[in-house]
Design a protein around this motif. Structure first.
Motif, short mmCIF file in Angstrom:
data_model
loop_
_atom_site.label_atom_id
_atom_site.label_comp_id
_atom_site.label_asym_id
_atom_site.label_seq_id
_atom_site.Cartn_x
_atom_site.Cartn_y
_atom_site.Cartn_z
N ALA A 36 3.18 -8.49 -0.80
CA ALA A 36 4.15 -8.55 0.30
C ALA A 36 3.40 -8.99 1.54
O ALA A 36 2.32 -8.47 1.84
CB ALA A 36 4.80 -7.19 0.52
N THR A 94 -0.65 -5.53 -4.95
CA THR A 94 -0.93 -4.68 -6.10
C THR A 94 -1.64 -5.54 -7.13
O THR A 94 -1.15 -6.60 -7.50
CB THR A 94 0.39 -4.14 -6.68
N ARG A 95 -2.80 -5.09 -7.57
CA ARG A 95 -3.58 -5.88 -8.52
C ARG A 95 -3.23 -5.52 -9.96
O ARG A 95 -2.92 -4.38 -10.24
CB ARG A 95 -5.08 -5.65 -8.31
N VAL A 142 9.37 -11.91 6.27
CA VAL A 142 8.94 -10.93 5.27
C VAL A 142 9.02 -11.63 3.92
O VAL A 142 10.09 -12.04 3.48
CB VAL A 142 9.85 -9.69 5.28
N LEU A 145 3.74 -10.20 5.76
CA LEU A 145 4.50 -10.27 7.00
C LEU A 145 3.96 -11.39 7.86
O LEU A 145 2.75 -11.50 8.04
CB LEU A 145 4.38 -8.94 7.77
N ASP A 192 0.30 4.31 -7.42
CA ASP A 192 0.48 3.64 -8.71
C ASP A 192 0.71 2.14 -8.57
O ASP A 192 1.00 1.47 -9.56
CB ASP A 192 1.66 4.27 -9.48
N GLY A 193 0.59 1.60 -7.36
CA GLY A 193 0.78 0.17 -7.16
C GLY A 193 2.17 -0.21 -6.68
O GLY A 193 2.40 -1.35 -6.29
N ALA A 194 3.10 0.74 -6.73
CA ALA A 194 4.44 0.46 -6.19
C ALA A 194 4.33 0.17 -4.70
O ALA A 194 3.36 0.56 -4.05
CB ALA A 194 5.37 1.65 -6.44
N MET A 195 5.32 -0.54 -4.18
CA MET A 195 5.29 -0.89 -2.77
C MET A 195 6.64 -0.60 -2.11
O MET A 195 7.65 -0.44 -2.79
CB MET A 195 4.96 -2.38 -2.59
N GLN A 219 7.44 -7.70 -11.35
CA GLN A 219 8.70 -7.05 -10.99
C GLN A 219 9.72 -8.13 -10.62
O GLN A 219 9.50 -8.89 -9.69
CB GLN A 219 8.46 -6.12 -9.79
N GLU A 234 12.96 -1.48 -0.89
CA GLU A 234 13.23 -2.24 0.35
C GLU A 234 14.28 -1.47 1.15
O GLU A 234 15.32 -1.12 0.59
CB GLU A 234 13.82 -3.60 0.05
N TRP A 245 7.39 -4.62 -14.97
CA TRP A 245 6.45 -3.56 -14.62
C TRP A 245 6.27 -2.62 -15.80
O TRP A 245 7.28 -2.28 -16.40
CB TRP A 245 7.05 -2.80 -13.44
N ALA A 256 -1.56 3.13 1.56
CA ALA A 256 -1.94 2.07 2.51
C ALA A 256 -0.69 1.65 3.28
O ALA A 256 0.42 1.64 2.72
CB ALA A 256 -2.55 0.88 1.79
N THR A 265 9.22 0.99 -8.59
CA THR A 265 8.18 -0.04 -8.46
C THR A 265 8.17 -0.70 -7.09
O THR A 265 7.14 -1.16 -6.62
CB THR A 265 8.40 -1.15 -9.51
N LEU A 266 9.34 -0.74 -6.45
CA LEU A 266 9.44 -1.46 -5.17
C LEU A 266 10.67 -0.94 -4.44
O LEU A 266 11.73 -0.79 -5.04
CB LEU A 266 9.59 -2.96 -5.45
N MET A 298 1.66 -8.35 -7.42
CA MET A 298 2.75 -8.28 -6.46
C MET A 298 2.13 -8.31 -5.07
O MET A 298 1.16 -7.59 -4.81
CB MET A 298 3.54 -6.98 -6.68
N LEU A 355 4.77 -2.46 5.60
CA LEU A 355 4.53 -2.47 4.16
C LEU A 355 3.84 -1.17 3.76
O LEU A 355 2.89 -0.75 4.42
CB LEU A 355 3.61 -3.65 3.78
N GLN A 377 2.09 0.90 0.43
CA GLN A 377 1.64 0.80 -0.96
C GLN A 377 1.35 2.20 -1.48
O GLN A 377 0.75 3.02 -0.77
CB GLN A 377 0.39 -0.05 -1.06
N VAL A 404 8.89 -2.14 1.37
CA VAL A 404 8.99 -3.08 2.49
C VAL A 404 10.10 -2.54 3.40
O VAL A 404 11.26 -2.46 2.98
CB VAL A 404 9.33 -4.50 2.01
N ARG A 434 7.84 -11.84 -0.24
CA ARG A 434 7.36 -11.07 -1.37
C ARG A 434 7.26 -11.93 -2.61
O ARG A 434 8.18 -12.71 -2.89
CB ARG A 434 8.27 -9.88 -1.66
N TYR A 476 13.96 -0.70 -6.65
CA TYR A 476 13.66 -1.32 -7.93
C TYR A 476 12.93 -0.30 -8.80
O TYR A 476 11.93 0.27 -8.37
CB TYR A 476 12.76 -2.53 -7.75
N LEU A 507 -0.16 -6.82 1.88
CA LEU A 507 -0.67 -5.84 0.92
C LEU A 507 -0.38 -6.37 -0.48
O LEU A 507 0.62 -7.07 -0.68
CB LEU A 507 0.03 -4.48 1.10
#
Lengths: 336, 336
Positions: free
Chosen positions: A218, A207-208, A230, A220, B225-228, A237, B150, A158, B201, B147-148, A216, B220, B222, B230, A232, B246, A205
């Motif tokens: 994720a 991330t572009r 789940v 369900l 900045d694109g991080a997610m 990342q 969980e 990332w 989102a 970045t992620l 990235m 999920l 979002q 779960v 991913r 992460y 969902l």
């Protein structure tokens, strides 16, 4: 023991890895390599000891010494090359993802049926002894029903992803790039295999990255009986690379699930024994690509057109599920 | 050192656990207990040494010896009781989830502001030394961007859930039951705290139990900045109970994140030092509920109306996010 001549379409990175292992299979003969770039084909042939090198795919498909065609090109070319190989009456092993979408996968399967040729997706993960034992354990019912599956496959840095420039194959929309088809296919295939059915609901969902493909994702899944998955995937990342299959009586954790050396079974109810399922890769220095090659030749020996471990229908279902995920995240490829 | 008289509303299971720890706080005086069942209040008071027991909540709220009210009733009663306590000019510590929905949370916060009284959600997780150190490490920027995330919190036995009968509080729609408000609140609160912002989102799927509430939910998130993130909650399936954060340069794993004793920081880039952050619970036999009680009294000493570790706004945001998840899975409570 019958031997089979192998022909390689697309001597790229994955073919190099495959060719570390293929010569260790007793039944495998190295017949020919084809690339649109003849020099590249010659270089690859020389490196691994193939007898012939061609500057076009069509020439290889006409070669009577080639019994099995391994399709290792970028995935947007799979559908057409597989179809041509099947029409040339060759058995086909096609790298994953087998196609770009479900429509292409159906066409490939229809062609295999019409031409009565063996066809299999090279989803090497399914052929690893550890994974086969995990699947058998779950199918046996000893752990109770599957209730929840988690699978993640992520690599990259990332925010730059696998490489620092957007020209990478993995980022290219015209090569059906992004995390979903590159590594998400492993997650979807694994969950679908372990649960043994397709989900009834999907949400996702993503991330572009700058090129528009998914860096990235994720997803369900929900199944008929209420179980969930789940999943991913990521090319921006690095993640745990672990599959966890929760069952009623025990949890099975499979580190490096896509080419595992062990799985850990932990009881929750007390009426299942804790255990570690271990199996090394082939003892002869192979890295695991020999498992699917051997399975393919075993199937040919037995006159099968598909492997029970990776059926045509299973490849189609996985591509359909990837389509559904892409629909939910709004990711369309130029060749869709 | 100033001491504060505590009054307990709802001497149930969670109050019993809280009262293991509260007497270990030097500033805490045990003033009164109230239940709609006077015998229950008397029994609880006797067990822990409270001076007074009341058969109604209103009586306790009139007691001038009570400076702080701990609301430990089922969560559908939180909004009304908190408001009454604030109007009676008491400081309030309210068990999580602070309310049933965002609307109620806003009303509570408005009442706290209007009455100029201290008000805090008893999200004990945030006050654990390990979690505070993890938050500080992430906020410092030393690990790069998040970045992620969980987070999972699941218990229970599929398919019967936490108990074998649907009469359980956790299954009751009229008590705003289900996994989401019971344990999902931890996941949403933790992710929101660590990321420091709300997602842009949200998507979720849930498995319902026979009473209609969610037995298991996966969500999920979002971020801008694109991080997610779960997140998973369950009252029908035991899970890892781990938070993994992460970041660009390292991954932080927090086993038993809701009351952790350690966090493991693993570098991916090499320019962060691997480390284990350890902190035992209070040395005096407390189980962690003393951390939020101490923080509350510290805030009162300093004349604060809210704790910077668990602000009013943060409680409102978490309830809003739980509302959004419920909207996506179509879960409506009778009191919504």
């Amino acid at each position: 023991m019958k031997t089979y001549g192998w022909g390689i379409l697309g001597p790229g990175r994955i073919a190099h890895r495959f060719l570390n292992d293929l010569p260790r299979c007793e039944q495998a003969g190295l017949a020919a390599v084809a690339s649109r770039d003849l020099e590249r084909a010659r270089s690859f042939a020389g490196q691994y000891g193939f007898r012939k090198a061609y500057g076009s795919y069509g020439e290889l498909l006409q070669d009577p010494d080639v019994a099995i065609v391994y399709v290792a090109t970028p995935h947007p070319q799979h559908a057409e090359l597989v179809q041509q190989a099947l029409e040339a009456k060759k058995a086909v092993l096609c790298e994953k993802p087998v196609a770009v979408n479900g429509r292409q996968a159906r066409q490939m399967v229809a062609s295999a049926a019409e031409n009565r040729q063996f066809f299999m997706e090279a989803m090497w993960t399914r052929f690893f002894p550890v994974n086969r034992q995990v699947k058998a354990l779950i199918t046996s019912g000893a752990l109770g029903a599957v209730t929840l599956i988690e699978v993640d496959f992520g690599f990259g840095n990332w925010p730059h992803g696998p490489v620092d420039h957007p020209e990478s194959r993995i980022y290219a929309p015209q090569l059906a790039g992004g995390s979903l088809l590159d590594v998400g296919v492993y997650c979807v295939s694994y969950a679908t295999w372990m649960k043994g059915e397709r989900p009834t609901a999907i949400k996702a969902l993503s991330t572009r990255v700058s090129t528009g493909v998914d860096g990235m994702t994720a997803a369900l899944f929900q199944y008929r009986d209420g179980a969930m998955a789940v999943l991913r995937s990521s090319v921006i990342q690095a993640t745990r690379l672990t599959a966890t299959i929760y069952c009623e009586k025990a949890t099975v954790e499979v580190p490096d699930f896509y080419h595992p050396e062990q799985a850990i079974v932990r009881s929750r109810s007390g009426d299942v024994e804790d255990q570690v399922i271990r199996a090394l890769y082939s003892a002869n220095g192979a890295t695991g690509f020999d498992f699917d090659a051997r399975e393919l030749m075993r199937c040919l020996d037995e006159g099968l057109l598909e492997s029970p471990l990776m059926t045509w229908q299973q490849s189609v279902v996985v591509m359909d599920l990837l389509d559904e995920i892409r629909q939910d995240i709004g990711l369309i490829f130029p060749m869709d």
